[in-house]
Design an enzyme around this catalytic site. Sequence first.
Site, mmCIF file in Angstrom:
data_model
loop_
_atom_site.group_PDB
_atom_site.id
_atom_site.type_symbol
_atom_site.label_atom_id
_atom_site.label_comp_id
_atom_site.label_asym_id
_atom_site.label_seq_id
_atom_site.Cartn_x
_atom_site.Cartn_y
_atom_site.Cartn_z
ATOM 1 N N LYS A 1 44.226 39.295 43.874
ATOM 2 C CA LYS A 1 42.974 39.873 43.372
ATOM 3 C C LYS A 1 41.984 40.140 44.502
ATOM 4 O O LYS A 1 40.856 40.544 44.287
ATOM 5 C CB LYS A 1 42.317 38.925 42.354
ATOM 6 C CG LYS A 1 43.009 38.841 41.022
ATOM 7 C CD LYS A 1 42.104 38.197 39.956
ATOM 8 C CE LYS A 1 42.122 36.688 40.030
ATOM 9 N NZ LYS A 1 41.310 36.032 38.990
ATOM 10 N N LYS B 1 40.754 37.872 46.529
ATOM 11 C CA LYS B 1 39.763 36.783 46.631
ATOM 12 C C LYS B 1 40.404 35.594 47.339
ATOM 13 O O LYS B 1 41.586 35.358 47.180
ATOM 14 C CB LYS B 1 39.381 36.271 45.235
ATOM 15 C CG LYS B 1 38.641 37.226 44.364
ATOM 16 C CD LYS B 1 38.226 36.543 43.058
ATOM 17 C CE LYS B 1 37.290 37.423 42.269
ATOM 18 N NZ LYS B 1 36.632 36.729 41.171
HETATM 19 N N1 C2G Z 1 31.194 35.923 34.763
HETATM 20 C C1 C2G Z 1 30.017 36.198 34.039
HETATM 21 N N2 C2G Z 1 28.824 36.313 34.703
HETATM 22 C C2 C2G Z 1 28.770 36.155 36.047
HETATM 23 C C3 C2G Z 1 29.954 35.856 36.784
HETATM 24 C C4 C2G Z 1 31.156 35.740 36.111
HETATM 25 O O1 C2G Z 1 30.044 36.342 32.804
HETATM 26 N N3 C2G Z 1 27.572 36.288 36.656
HETATM 27 C C5 C2G Z 1 32.465 35.818 34.012
HETATM 28 C C6 C2G Z 1 33.491 36.867 34.486
HETATM 29 O O2 C2G Z 1 33.250 38.101 33.884
HETATM 30 C C7 C2G Z 1 34.808 36.221 34.019
HETATM 31 C C8 C2G Z 1 34.509 34.721 34.171
HETATM 32 O O3 C2G Z 1 33.083 34.586 34.288
HETATM 33 O O4 C2G Z 1 35.057 36.541 32.647
HETATM 34 C C9 C2G Z 1 35.166 34.137 35.419
HETATM 35 O O5 C2G Z 1 34.749 34.918 36.513
HETATM 36 P P1 C2G Z 1 35.616 34.878 37.867
HETATM 37 O O6 C2G Z 1 35.838 33.488 38.263
HETATM 38 O O7 C2G Z 1 35.013 35.832 38.835
HETATM 39 O O8 C2G Z 1 36.989 35.445 37.324
HETATM 40 P P2 C2G Z 1 37.909 36.616 37.895
HETATM 41 O O9 C2G Z 1 38.305 36.310 39.278
HETATM 42 O O10 C2G Z 1 37.274 37.891 37.580
HETATM 43 O O11 C2G Z 1 39.237 36.368 37.049
HETATM 44 O O12 C2G Z 1 42.775 37.389 34.322
HETATM 45 C C10 C2G Z 1 41.471 37.737 34.606
HETATM 46 C C11 C2G Z 1 41.027 37.081 35.831
HETATM 47 O O13 C2G Z 1 41.605 35.834 35.995
HETATM 48 C C12 C2G Z 1 39.514 36.965 35.855
#
Ligand code: C2G
Length: 130
Positions: A44, A46
């Site tokens: 991803k 990251k």
């Molecule tokens: N999130 C949010 N508000 C933020 C930051 C994050 O609502 N300010 C939500 C994201 O949209 C996501 C969840 O928190 O639904 C987790 O965010 P991340 O850890 O960044 O997840 P990500 O790497 O996008 O992984 O299969 C899908 C992926 O695993 C999602």
Amino acid sequence: MKKIITFGTFDLFHIGHLNILRKAKELGEYLIVGISSDELNIIKGKKSVIPLDERMEIIKSIKYVDEVFVEESLELKDYYIKKYQADLLVMGDDWKDKFNWVSCPVKYFDRTPNISTTQIKEYISKETLI
Ligand code: C2G
């Protein structure tokens, strides 16, 4: 019992993460969270600061969360949904319409504004430079 499933990296846990877990739990009785493996995060684009086992421990300890598992691939969403018999997939709107293909309904919540793991990393790296 209505089962909700959501996914994330949840690195450097912040209020945006907590809000989506709370909002997800409000839509059902049982919340399952798939936590991205360190390998999936590299795919991803990251690199998580907090290792997987500690991210699992943190999320498992959140009062809204009933069960956690390791998310190995973005493509396995429907396999996880069926395995955990989830009735609803919840994601933040940065994934808007990306998972409409799964076999259960999907709810996309607005992200919590003005906070992200990337922002925290940038802040820390700037602060340490001063
Ligand atoms: N999130 C949010 N508000 C933020 C930051 C994050 O609502 N300010 C939500 C994201 O949209 C996501 C969840 O928190 O639904 C987790 O965010 P991340 O850890 O960044 O997840 P990500 O790497 O996008 O992984 O299969 C899908 C992926 O695993 C999602």
